[in-house]
Design a protein around this motif. Structure first.
Motif, PDB file in Angstrom:
ATOM      1  N   LEU A   1      -1.964  -5.402  14.941  1.00 55.03           N
ATOM      2  CA  LEU A   1      -2.545  -6.502  14.170  1.00 55.03           C
ATOM      3  C   LEU A   1      -2.206  -7.845  14.803  1.00 55.03           C
ATOM      4  N   ASP A   2      -1.005  -7.981  15.342  1.00 50.82           N
ATOM      5  CA  ASP A   2      -0.638  -9.211  16.039  1.00 50.82           C
ATOM      6  C   ASP A   2      -1.540  -9.450  17.252  1.00 50.82           C
ATOM      7  N   ALA A   3      -1.857  -8.390  17.966  1.00 54.55           N
ATOM      8  CA  ALA A   3      -2.617  -8.509  19.212  1.00 54.55           C
ATOM      9  C   ALA A   3      -4.130  -8.541  18.988  1.00 54.55           C
ATOM     10  N   HIS A   4      -4.588  -8.157  17.779  1.00 54.23           N
ATOM     11  CA  HIS A   4      -6.027  -8.084  17.491  1.00 54.23           C
ATOM     12  C   HIS A   4      -6.298  -8.821  16.185  1.00 54.23           C
ATOM     13  N   PRO A   5      -6.364 -10.155  16.213  1.00 52.61           N
ATOM     14  CA  PRO A   5      -6.412 -10.949  14.981  1.00 52.61           C
ATOM     15  C   PRO A   5      -7.706 -10.854  14.188  1.00 52.61           C
ATOM     16  N   GLY A   6      -8.708 -10.147  14.689  1.00 52.70           N
ATOM     17  CA  GLY A   6      -9.944  -9.982  13.936  1.00 52.70           C
ATOM     18  C   GLY A   6     -10.100  -8.620  13.296  1.00 52.70           C
ATOM     19  N   GLU A   7      -9.051  -7.798  13.341  1.00 53.20           N
ATOM     20  CA  GLU A   7      -9.141  -6.420  12.857  1.00 53.20           C
ATOM     21  C   GLU A   7      -8.383  -6.242  11.538  1.00 53.20           C
ATOM     22  N   VAL A   8      -8.882  -5.324  10.705  1.00 55.63           N
ATOM     23  CA  VAL A   8      -8.276  -4.992   9.416  1.00 55.63           C
ATOM     24  C   VAL A   8      -7.973  -3.496   9.413  1.00 55.63           C
ATOM     25  N   VAL A   9      -6.802  -3.119   8.930  1.00 56.57           N
ATOM     26  CA  VAL A   9      -6.368  -1.723   8.921  1.00 56.57           C
ATOM     27  C   VAL A   9      -5.989  -1.313   7.503  1.00 56.57           C
ATOM     28  N   VAL A  10      -6.391  -0.102   7.111  1.00 60.68           N
ATOM     29  CA  VAL A  10      -6.002   0.481   5.825  1.00 60.68           C
ATOM     30  C   VAL A  10      -4.947   1.550   6.087  1.00 60.68           C
ATOM     31  N   CYS A  11      -3.757   1.378   5.503  1.00 59.32           N
ATOM     32  CA  CYS A  11      -2.673   2.358   5.599  1.00 59.32           C
ATOM     33  C   CYS A  11      -2.554   3.084   4.267  1.00 59.32           C
ATOM     34  N   ASP A  12      -2.755   4.377   4.278  1.00 58.21           N
ATOM     35  CA  ASP A  12      -2.741   5.192   3.066  1.00 58.21           C
ATOM     36  C   ASP A  12      -1.489   6.061   3.072  1.00 58.21           C
ATOM     37  N   PHE A  13      -0.479   5.650   2.306  1.00 55.86           N
ATOM     38  CA  PHE A  13       0.780   6.388   2.238  1.00 55.86           C
ATOM     39  C   PHE A  13       0.670   7.447   1.142  1.00 55.86           C
ATOM     40  N   ASN A  14       0.615   8.719   1.540  1.00 57.88           N
ATOM     41  CA  ASN A  14       0.426   9.797   0.591  1.00 57.88           C
ATOM     42  C   ASN A  14       1.264  11.002   1.031  1.00 57.88           C
ATOM     43  N   HIS A  15       1.359  12.011   0.177  1.00 59.49           N
ATOM     44  CA  HIS A  15       2.185  13.180   0.502  1.00 59.49           C
ATOM     45  C   HIS A  15       3.596  12.728   0.891  1.00 59.49           C
ATOM     46  N   LEU A  16       4.321  12.214  -0.080  1.00 57.55           N
ATOM     47  CA  LEU A  16       5.670  11.705   0.141  1.00 57.55           C
ATOM     48  C   LEU A  16       6.654  12.828  -0.165  1.00 57.55           C
ATOM     49  N   HIS A  17       7.151  13.481   0.883  1.00 58.67           N
ATOM     50  CA  HIS A  17       7.977  14.676   0.736  1.00 58.67           C
ATOM     51  C   HIS A  17       9.465  14.327   0.631  1.00 58.67           C
ATOM     52  N   ARG A  18      10.121  14.957  -0.324  1.00 54.63           N
ATOM     53  CA  ARG A  18      11.558  14.828  -0.565  1.00 54.63           C
ATOM     54  C   ARG A  18      11.966  13.395  -0.927  1.00 54.63           C
ATOM     55  N   PHE A  19      11.071  12.711  -1.616  1.00 50.58           N
ATOM     56  CA  PHE A  19      11.398  11.441  -2.258  1.00 50.58           C
ATOM     57  C   PHE A  19      11.876  11.808  -3.666  1.00 50.58           C
ATOM     58  N   ASN A  20      13.142  12.164  -3.780  1.00 47.12           N
ATOM     59  CA  ASN A  20      13.643  12.778  -5.016  1.00 47.12           C
ATOM     60  C   ASN A  20      14.199  11.789  -6.030  1.00 47.12           C
ATOM     61  N   ARG A  21      14.436  10.572  -5.605  1.00 48.73           N
ATOM     62  CA  ARG A  21      14.984   9.559  -6.509  1.00 48.73           C
ATOM     63  C   ARG A  21      14.266   8.233  -6.287  1.00 48.73           C
ATOM     64  N   ASP A  22      14.353   7.365  -7.283  1.00 50.07           N
ATOM     65  CA  ASP A  22      13.755   6.035  -7.138  1.00 50.07           C
ATOM     66  C   ASP A  22      14.224   5.357  -5.859  1.00 50.07           C
ATOM     67  N   GLU A  23      15.495   5.513  -5.566  1.00 49.70           N
ATOM     68  CA  GLU A  23      16.072   4.862  -4.392  1.00 49.70           C
ATOM     69  C   GLU A  23      15.328   5.219  -3.106  1.00 49.70           C
ATOM     70  N   HIS A  24      14.849   6.463  -3.025  1.00 49.43           N
ATOM     71  CA  HIS A  24      14.142   6.886  -1.819  1.00 49.43           C
ATOM     72  C   HIS A  24      12.832   6.115  -1.662  1.00 49.43           C
ATOM     73  N   HIS A  25      12.141   5.883  -2.771  1.00 52.71           N
ATOM     74  CA  HIS A  25      10.921   5.070  -2.727  1.00 52.71           C
ATOM     75  C   HIS A  25      11.258   3.615  -2.407  1.00 52.71           C
ATOM     76  N   LEU A  26      12.297   3.085  -3.044  1.00 56.01           N
ATOM     77  CA  LEU A  26      12.640   1.676  -2.864  1.00 56.01           C
ATOM     78  C   LEU A  26      13.009   1.389  -1.408  1.00 56.01           C
ATOM     79  N   GLN A  27      13.724   2.289  -0.775  1.00 56.16           N
ATOM     80  CA  GLN A  27      14.107   2.092   0.623  1.00 56.16           C
ATOM     81  C   GLN A  27      12.878   2.139   1.532  1.00 56.16           C
ATOM     82  N   PHE A  28      11.951   3.051   1.246  1.00 59.05           N
ATOM     83  CA  PHE A  28      10.758   3.142   2.084  1.00 59.05           C
ATOM     84  C   PHE A  28       9.859   1.926   1.879  1.00 59.05           C
TER      85      PHE A  28
END
Length: 357
Positions: free
Chosen positions: A144-171
């Motif tokens: 994104l820094d090198a291509h200032p006219g581009e837009v990217v969609v990041c889809d964070f899904n299938h979060l394995h072994r996120f067993n506590r809130d803390e695991h989500h908060l750290q990520f």
């Protein structure tokens, strides 16, 4: 001054389009901005990669495999599982290039699946574990820094072994630290007058916020929900993104099911196809190998049958491209494939946006 700077950013990408014979797929959004600027992101044809982080998978570190197999691996220090893991990795590697390579090849949607390992690190995963998310997200930021006219969609899904809130908060903290300057916040989505549920390319360029992050664990707890919003991520409800798995075991099944899913997502009107959704829709252009196919590849002579997921993708991904470029699919949505390096991304985009295309 801020308004003038925003106008200047947009003007920098607003050269007349005319008739395009070739596209620089690494910069296709900036090259096509005069056509797509006021289109909501979810109504664009966005090339995407399936299991985007599943490149160069480890041959020793297991990711989201069954607990019993991971237990055997740990108990025997990998001795018992050593003959299996290269084979598992071969059927797990959905991409041949790292994230920066996928984006340079034109991908603007990343399907990001995460495993939290015992050391507290976060890694890409598809059977075996892959690259660290520190590196995955750094590649997105660098692009994104090198291509200032581009837009990217990041889809964070299938979060394995996120067993506590803390695991989500750290990520989520990792996302914010690495991508925070680029993230499209929910407030920009709510403020968009033309986004029709998401945001337009113009919204992103003017605000200089060019990374939409969807987060699957938003509803784990109130604390995680707050952290999702603070990190600038969007909630990942079905109304925000619908990515139905076609459950196809062959190319014929895939072709039939992709057409059926596209029909189900829209409604015919005077022979046309009208998008109903106010969120993203993903056509998954992938065949899922079943146990029978994988077993045959393992024990029978070659006879030309696919022996890795890349072998299978060499047959499936070009077929999906032909469906898109040939008009069998309208495909004004996200279309994700395995091994995008064998896809005709330029053809997809010229077919949608070139004058007369």
């Amino acid at each position: 001054a801020a308004a003038a700077a925003a106008a200047a950013r947009l003007h920098a990408f607003s050269a007349p389009l005319g008739r395009i014979a070739r596209l620089d797929v690494a910069n296709w959004m900036s090259q096509l901005v005069s056509v797509i600027a006021d289109t909501p992101l979810h109504r664009l044809r966005l090339p995407g990669t399936h299991d985007s982080g599943a490149y160069h998978l480890s041959r020793t570190r297991m990711g989201d495999l069954p607990a019993w197999l991971r237990a055997v691996d740990a108990a025997t220090r990998g001795v018992v599982t050593a003959p299996l893991t290269p084979f598992i990795a071969g059927w797990g590697e959905a991409q041949s290039t790292a994230i920066d390579g996928q984006l340079a090849l034109g991908a603007r949607y990343l399907d990001l699946r995460v495993v939290r390992e015992a050391n507290g690190g976060y890694y890409a995963v598809h059977g075996m574990a892959g690259d660290s998310f520190e590196n995955v997200l750094a590649q997105v930021a660098s692009f994104l820094d090198a291509h200032p006219g581009e837009v990217v969609v990041c889809d964070f899904n299938h979060l394995h072994r996120f067993n506590r809130d803390e695991h989500h908060l750290q990520f989520l903290d990792l996302i914010e630290r690495t991508l925070g300057a680029h993230v499209v916040p929910p407030a920009l989505r709510r403020a968009s007058t033309d986004g029709d549920g998401t945001v337009t390319v113009r919204d992103c360029l003017v605000a200089n916020r060019r990374c939409v992050c969807l987060y699957d664990g938003f509803d784990v707890s109130p604390a995680v929900a707050r952290a999702v919003a603070e990190a600038g991520c969007w909630e990942r409800r079905r109304s925000d993104i619908w990515s139905p798995w076609p459950r196809a075991g062959s190319r014929r099944q895939l072709a039939e099911r992709m057409r059926a899913l596209e029909d189900a997502e829209g409604e015919g009107s005077g022979g046309g196809h009208v998008r109903r959704r106010e969120g993203f829709f993903v056509l998954q252009g992938v065949v899922t190998p079943d146990a029978k196919r994988i077993a045959k590849a393992a024990v029978l002579p070659d006879w030309g049958r696919p022996r890795t997921l890349r072998d299978l993708a060499r047959r499936v991904t070009p077929m999906v491209c032909r469906m898109v470029t040939g008009g069998s699919l309208r495909a004004m949505c996200i279309v994700m494939v395995d091994h995008i390096d064998v896809a005709d991304v330029e053809g997809w985009l010229l077919g949608a946006y070139s004058e007369g295309g």
